[in-house]
Design a protein around this motif. Structure first.
Motif, PDB file in Angstrom:
ATOM      1  N   LEU A 303      62.516 -27.222 -20.107  1.00 35.11           N
ATOM      2  CA  LEU A 303      63.679 -28.110 -20.097  1.00 35.11           C
ATOM      3  C   LEU A 303      63.384 -29.451 -19.419  1.00 35.11           C
ATOM      4  O   LEU A 303      63.611 -30.509 -20.021  1.00 35.11           O
ATOM      5  CB  LEU A 303      64.865 -27.411 -19.437  1.00 35.11           C
ATOM      6  CG  LEU A 303      65.517 -26.287 -20.256  1.00 35.11           C
ATOM      7  CD1 LEU A 303      66.591 -25.590 -19.440  1.00 35.11           C
ATOM      8  CD2 LEU A 303      66.116 -26.840 -21.538  1.00 35.11           C
ATOM      9  N   PRO A 304      62.885 -29.482 -18.177  1.00 34.39           N
ATOM     10  CA  PRO A 304      62.601 -30.797 -17.582  1.00 34.39           C
ATOM     11  C   PRO A 304      61.484 -31.534 -18.288  1.00 34.39           C
ATOM     12  O   PRO A 304      61.544 -32.763 -18.440  1.00 34.39           O
ATOM     13  CB  PRO A 304      62.226 -30.455 -16.135  1.00 34.39           C
ATOM     14  CG  PRO A 304      61.812 -29.033 -16.147  1.00 34.39           C
ATOM     15  CD  PRO A 304      62.634 -28.387 -17.220  1.00 34.39           C
ATOM     16  N   ALA A 305      60.454 -30.805 -18.742  1.00 34.42           N
ATOM     17  CA  ALA A 305      59.355 -31.468 -19.442  1.00 34.42           C
ATOM     18  C   ALA A 305      59.826 -32.065 -20.761  1.00 34.42           C
ATOM     19  O   ALA A 305      59.452 -33.195 -21.120  1.00 34.42           O
ATOM     20  CB  ALA A 305      58.213 -30.480 -19.688  1.00 34.42           C
ATOM     21  N   ALA A 306      60.663 -31.335 -21.507  1.00 28.44           N
ATOM     22  CA  ALA A 306      61.194 -31.865 -22.763  1.00 28.44           C
ATOM     23  C   ALA A 306      62.050 -33.100 -22.509  1.00 28.44           C
ATOM     24  O   ALA A 306      62.029 -34.051 -23.301  1.00 28.44           O
ATOM     25  CB  ALA A 306      62.012 -30.790 -23.477  1.00 28.44           C
ATOM     26  N   GLY A 307      62.796 -33.099 -21.403  1.00 31.39           N
ATOM     27  CA  GLY A 307      63.613 -34.268 -21.088  1.00 31.39           C
ATOM     28  C   GLY A 307      62.779 -35.505 -20.811  1.00 31.39           C
ATOM     29  O   GLY A 307      63.033 -36.585 -21.358  1.00 31.39           O
ATOM     30  N   VAL A 308      61.770 -35.365 -19.958  1.00 32.98           N
ATOM     31  CA  VAL A 308      60.935 -36.524 -19.607  1.00 32.98           C
ATOM     32  C   VAL A 308      60.115 -36.980 -20.816  1.00 32.98           C
ATOM     33  O   VAL A 308      59.958 -38.185 -21.059  1.00 32.98           O
ATOM     34  CB  VAL A 308      60.019 -36.180 -18.415  1.00 32.98           C
ATOM     35  CG1 VAL A 308      59.115 -37.364 -18.087  1.00 32.98           C
ATOM     36  CG2 VAL A 308      60.855 -35.821 -17.193  1.00 32.98           C
ATOM     37  N   LEU A 309      59.596 -36.035 -21.585  1.00 30.78           N
ATOM     38  CA  LEU A 309      58.837 -36.397 -22.780  1.00 30.78           C
ATOM     39  C   LEU A 309      59.736 -37.050 -23.826  1.00 30.78           C
ATOM     40  O   LEU A 309      59.320 -37.980 -24.530  1.00 30.78           O
ATOM     41  CB  LEU A 309      58.163 -35.159 -23.368  1.00 30.78           C
ATOM     42  CG  LEU A 309      56.992 -34.595 -22.556  1.00 30.78           C
ATOM     43  CD1 LEU A 309      56.601 -33.213 -23.068  1.00 30.78           C
ATOM     44  CD2 LEU A 309      55.788 -35.538 -22.621  1.00 30.78           C
ATOM     45  N   GLY A 310      60.976 -36.577 -23.941  1.00 33.95           N
ATOM     46  CA  GLY A 310      61.919 -37.225 -24.848  1.00 33.95           C
ATOM     47  C   GLY A 310      62.195 -38.659 -24.443  1.00 33.95           C
ATOM     48  O   GLY A 310      62.267 -39.564 -25.295  1.00 33.95           O
ATOM     49  N   ALA A 311      62.349 -38.892 -23.133  1.00 28.43           N
ATOM     50  CA  ALA A 311      62.545 -40.256 -22.647  1.00 28.43           C
ATOM     51  C   ALA A 311      61.338 -41.126 -22.970  1.00 28.43           C
ATOM     52  O   ALA A 311      61.476 -42.284 -23.404  1.00 28.43           O
ATOM     53  CB  ALA A 311      62.804 -40.232 -21.142  1.00 28.43           C
TER      54      ALA A 311
END
Length: 354
Positions: A303-311
């Motif tokens: 979840l946090p990795a997908a968020g930062v990578l999405g950004a």
């Protein structure tokens, strides 16, 4: 307590315990988060420095830190025009990445993304109706209409999919069907609408952070501040649900309640991004896949990795859109679609070979 992992130099887990509970996170996650965040900040700084009025990168950094630059115009250009655009782009990617990870975990479908539940289609239908049919409505009302449309469609989907309990397959099928209806109605309005209004609607439908200012940032930041921590707090439940209803029940997870809460979280994050920047596609598909490759399957890291990578994806896409055909700017949604479509096809091909 550590678990051996011979495939990674960052083997094992970090355990976090406090009075609110205990969590564990894969040791691969912090380096990935730091690296992706660093790349995103670099991309943001470069993005701010380029444009019709280029600003040297050192002056961008000085302006951001409140230091003198010798040019009074830099402060207005950086802090008023370009910085809020970059922050909106980053928050859009963050929210879409986490919403995509939740959607894939809930449906147990690696090809799922928020758009598959009809959320983007509902938001697009409401926004286009306001632009093309109402016409006299102010521009500031478009995000409100998009948000209302997305939430309304998500509510209808969940009610239609409920039949003595909820089912991931029913949610997907109902979402696809209702999304197709919304897309058909949107196309109908575009076909018969006034050409000027249709042009405005198409630009919005493509997905763009052009002209975004501080009000859009603060509006989106409020949704992110509420629902991103909620999503991270539900990571353990998402792990259980991803294993199947029977396993989740066996682990003591209140399946219906937690699945509904996770669905509301994904809908809220996705609909807020559509309201802020239009329909930016494929970010919710790509970011979770890349995150799982880098940090493993555990949702506390995904979840946090997908968020930062999405950004990172959205900020880099905006940079490419602004520079590849400068001075013409391409919408960020067009760039993510050009990259995301082959990505989706490759996933389909790998699924077929599996």
């Amino acid at each position: 307590m550590k678990t051996p992992n011979l495939r990674s130099p960052f083997a094992g887990w970090y355990a976090i315990r406090n009075r609110f509970g205990s969590w564990r996170i894969d040791r691969r996650t912090p380096p990935v988060l730091v690296g992706a965040l660093g790349l995103m900040l670099v991309a943001m700084a470069i993005n701010i420095s380029v444009g019709e009025y280029p600003i040297p990168l050192p002056d961008v950094l000085r302006t951001l830190f409140g230091l003198p630059t010798g040019n009074a115009d830099y402060s207005f250009i950086v802090t008023t025009l370009r910085l809020p655009r970059m922050l909106v782009a980053a928050l859009v990617g963050l929210a879409l990445g986490i919403a995509g990870a939740i959607t894939q975990g809930l449906t147990r479908n690696p090809l799922a993304e928020p758009g598959i539940l009809g959320i983007s289609a509902g938001a697009s239908f409401a926004a286009v109706a306001l632009i093309v049919v109402v016409r006299t409505a102010p521009t500031s009302a478009v995000p409100v209409a998009a948000l209302a449309g997305a939430i309304s469609v998500a509510l209808v989907i969940y009610l239609l999919a409920w039949r003595g309990g909820d089912s991931p397959i029913r949610l997907i099928l109902v979402g696809i069907g209702l999304g197709a209806i919304c897309n058909a109605l949107t196309t109908l309005m575009i076909t018969f609408g006034d050409i000027y209004d249709v042009q405005r609607a198409i630009i919005w439908l493509t997905g763009s952070v052009y002209g975004r200012s501080w009000p859009e940032f603060w509006s989106l930041a409020g949704w992110v501040a509420v629902f991103v921590p909620l999503a991270l707090g539900l990571a353990r439940d998402l792990n259980a649900l991803h294993l199947g209803e029977e396993v989740a029940y066996g682990l003591g997870t209140p399946v219906v309640w937690r699945r509904g809460l996770l669905l509301i979280t994904a809908v809220a994050l996705a609909s807020a991004t559509v309201a802020a920047a239009g329909a930016v596609g494929f970010v919710g598909l790509m970011a979770p896949h890349i995150a799982r490759r880098l940090v493993g399957p555990d949702q506390s890291g995904v979840l946090p990795a997908a968020g930062v990578l999405g950004a990172l994806i959205v900020v880099v896409a905006d940079l490419i859109g602004r520079t590849i055909f400068a001075p013409i700017e391409l919408p960020v949604g067009l760039i993510t679609a050009v990259v995301g479509a082959p990505f989706f096809i490759s996933l389909l091909w790998m699924q077929a070979r599996a």
